[in-house]
Scaffold this active site. Structure first.
Site, PDB file in Angstrom:
ATOM      1  N   HIS A 257      -4.372  -4.186  -2.559  1.00  0.00           N
ATOM      2  CA  HIS A 257      -4.923  -3.743  -0.936  1.00  0.00           C
ATOM      3  C   HIS A 257      -5.037  -2.313  -0.707  1.00  0.00           C
ATOM      4  O   HIS A 257      -4.955  -1.855   0.402  1.00  0.00           O
ATOM      5  CB  HIS A 257      -3.996  -4.546   0.124  1.00  0.00           C
ATOM      6  CG  HIS A 257      -4.027  -6.085   0.040  1.00  0.00           C
ATOM      7  ND1 HIS A 257      -3.009  -6.899   0.671  1.00  0.00           N
ATOM      8  CD2 HIS A 257      -5.062  -6.973  -0.504  1.00  0.00           C
ATOM      9  CE1 HIS A 257      -3.326  -8.180   0.492  1.00  0.00           C
ATOM     10  NE2 HIS A 257      -4.461  -8.062  -0.304  1.00  0.00           N
TER      11      HIS A 257
ATOM     12  N   VAL B   5       0.820  -0.999  -0.110  1.00  0.00           N
ATOM     13  CA  VAL B   5      -0.028  -0.004   0.126  1.00  0.00           C
ATOM     14  C   VAL B   5       0.982   1.292   0.015  1.00  0.00           C
ATOM     15  O   VAL B   5       0.428   2.412   0.253  1.00  0.00           O
ATOM     16  CB  VAL B   5      -0.890   0.022   1.124  1.00  0.00           C
ATOM     17  CG1 VAL B   5      -2.058  -1.334   1.142  1.00  0.00           C
ATOM     18  CG2 VAL B   5       0.008   0.076   2.744  1.00  0.00           C
TER      19      VAL B   5
ATOM     20  N   ASN C 165      12.955 -14.564  -2.434  1.00  0.00           N
ATOM     21  CA  ASN C 165      12.571 -14.215  -1.016  1.00  0.00           C
ATOM     22  C   ASN C 165      13.872 -15.034   0.056  1.00  0.00           C
ATOM     23  O   ASN C 165      14.362 -15.842  -0.761  1.00  0.00           O
ATOM     24  CB  ASN C 165      11.341 -15.213  -0.707  1.00  0.00           C
ATOM     25  CG  ASN C 165      10.578 -14.638   0.713  1.00  0.00           C
ATOM     26  OD1 ASN C 165      11.246 -14.612   1.824  1.00  0.00           O
ATOM     27  ND2 ASN C 165       9.348 -14.420   0.504  1.00  0.00           N
TER      28      ASN C 165
END
Ligand code: BJW
Length: 255
Positions: free
Chosen positions: A124, A108, A222
């Site tokens: 989101h 966001v 990741n």
């Protein structure tokens, strides 16, 4: 970054070069090196310190609107103080090697936009926007300083309802257009890079599996294994701000 396997970097570059339609699906990890905390990491994640049910649900907001407003005001300030990192910048550079590249982000924080990505879907919402409680009136780029003398949360100047951040809380629907477009892209892309997400939160976390089932190549970036590691063809283990510039360097060597 000692664990990063050069052969996998080469294979990633090869697959990007071969792909027409690329999706980069991102989560909080891509912004971690900008100094924005993730959610679920054991010590540094937001949910280790704050209760998501009190701060990221409609019930939590209605129970204590001021507390929730102030938590988001604090995070808005943090996000505005931070800058995109080499991971965000590398994702912009990848646009040069794909016919079409879309960033689908759960974040966001606007950092993909601020880095220069041209095609970004925000699943989101965006913390810098606020809206009235029923969503009819939206205030882009909210200025917390301007409203600092009013009782918090401020009220909508059009309908006098409470203002709230324009983000998606638990139990709320994701923006319909963004969600539909994301699933359409997952079903039709040639390659999905999954960067910095734990893969815990639905429905966003289903996108890599949808892509894989539809025949796309899926690569995860990741430092840790995630809930969706099993979906990927392989994983580039490391911080995205270190791994993704290596991939761009490898692509540049080929041109
Ligand atoms: C690095 C790194 C580095 C570290 N480089 N990587 C099906 C089954 C079960 C439950 C549900 C379901 N469908 C829906 C639900 C309920 C719920 C849900 O999923 N719950 C689960 C948690 C169990 N979903 C919803 O409620 C969603 N709404 C919905 O589905 O509506 C319909 C519906 C409603 C009710 C019932 C059924 C259907 C809405 C979800 C909204 C999520 N909102 C938040 C907050 C946004 C606002 C804010 O910022 O405050 O979104 S929660 C939080 O999690 C935020 C994130 O976008 C999201 C995902 O987190 P993310 O990005 O993956 O971060 P982390 O912290 O989890 O992971 C970070 C990763 O980075 C780690 O892997 C690190 O290793 C890695 N990393 N450094 C690269 N340098």
């Amino acid at each position: 970054m000692s664990e990063l396997n050069p052969e996998l970097v080469e294979r990633t570059a090869q697959w990007i070069a071969e792909a027409g339609v690329v999706v980069v699906f991102t989560g909080a990890g891509v912004s971690a090196e900008s100094g924005i905390p993730t959610f679920r990491e054991a010590r540094s994640g937001l949910w280790a310190k704050y209760d998501p049910m009190r701060l990221a649900t409609v019930d939590g907001f209605l129970n204590d609107p001021r507390l929730v407003w102030e938590w988001y005001a604090y995070r808005r300030k943090l996000v505005r103080e931070k800058e995109p990192n080499p991971g965000h910048v590398s994702i912009v550079e990848l646009e040069g090697w794909a016919d079409e590249l879309t960033v689908i982000t759960q974040n966001v924080d606007s950092l993909h936009h601020r880095a220069g990505s041209t095609n970004v879907i925000e699943l989101h919402g965006n913390i810098t926007r606020v809206k009235c409680f029923n969503g009819s009136h939206v205030y882009p780029d909210w200025n917390d300083e301007a409203g600092k003398d009013v009782e918090l949360p401020p009220l909508c100047e059009h309908c006098a309802q409470l203002l709230r951040p324009d983000v998606v809380w638990f139990g709320e629907q994701l923006p319909a257009g963004a969600l539909e477009e994301s699933f359409r892209l997952a079903e039709s892309c040639d390659l999905m890079l999954v960067v910095g997400t734990s893969g815990n939160v639905q429905p966003a976390a289903s996108l890599p599996a949808v892509a894989r089932e539809a025949g796309a190549r899926v690569i995860e970036v990741n430092p840790e294994a995630s809930e969706i590691t099993h979906t990927a063809h392989f994983m580039l283990r490391g911080a995205s701000g270190e791994v993704l510039p290596e991939v761009v360097r490898e692509l540049r060597k080929r041109t």
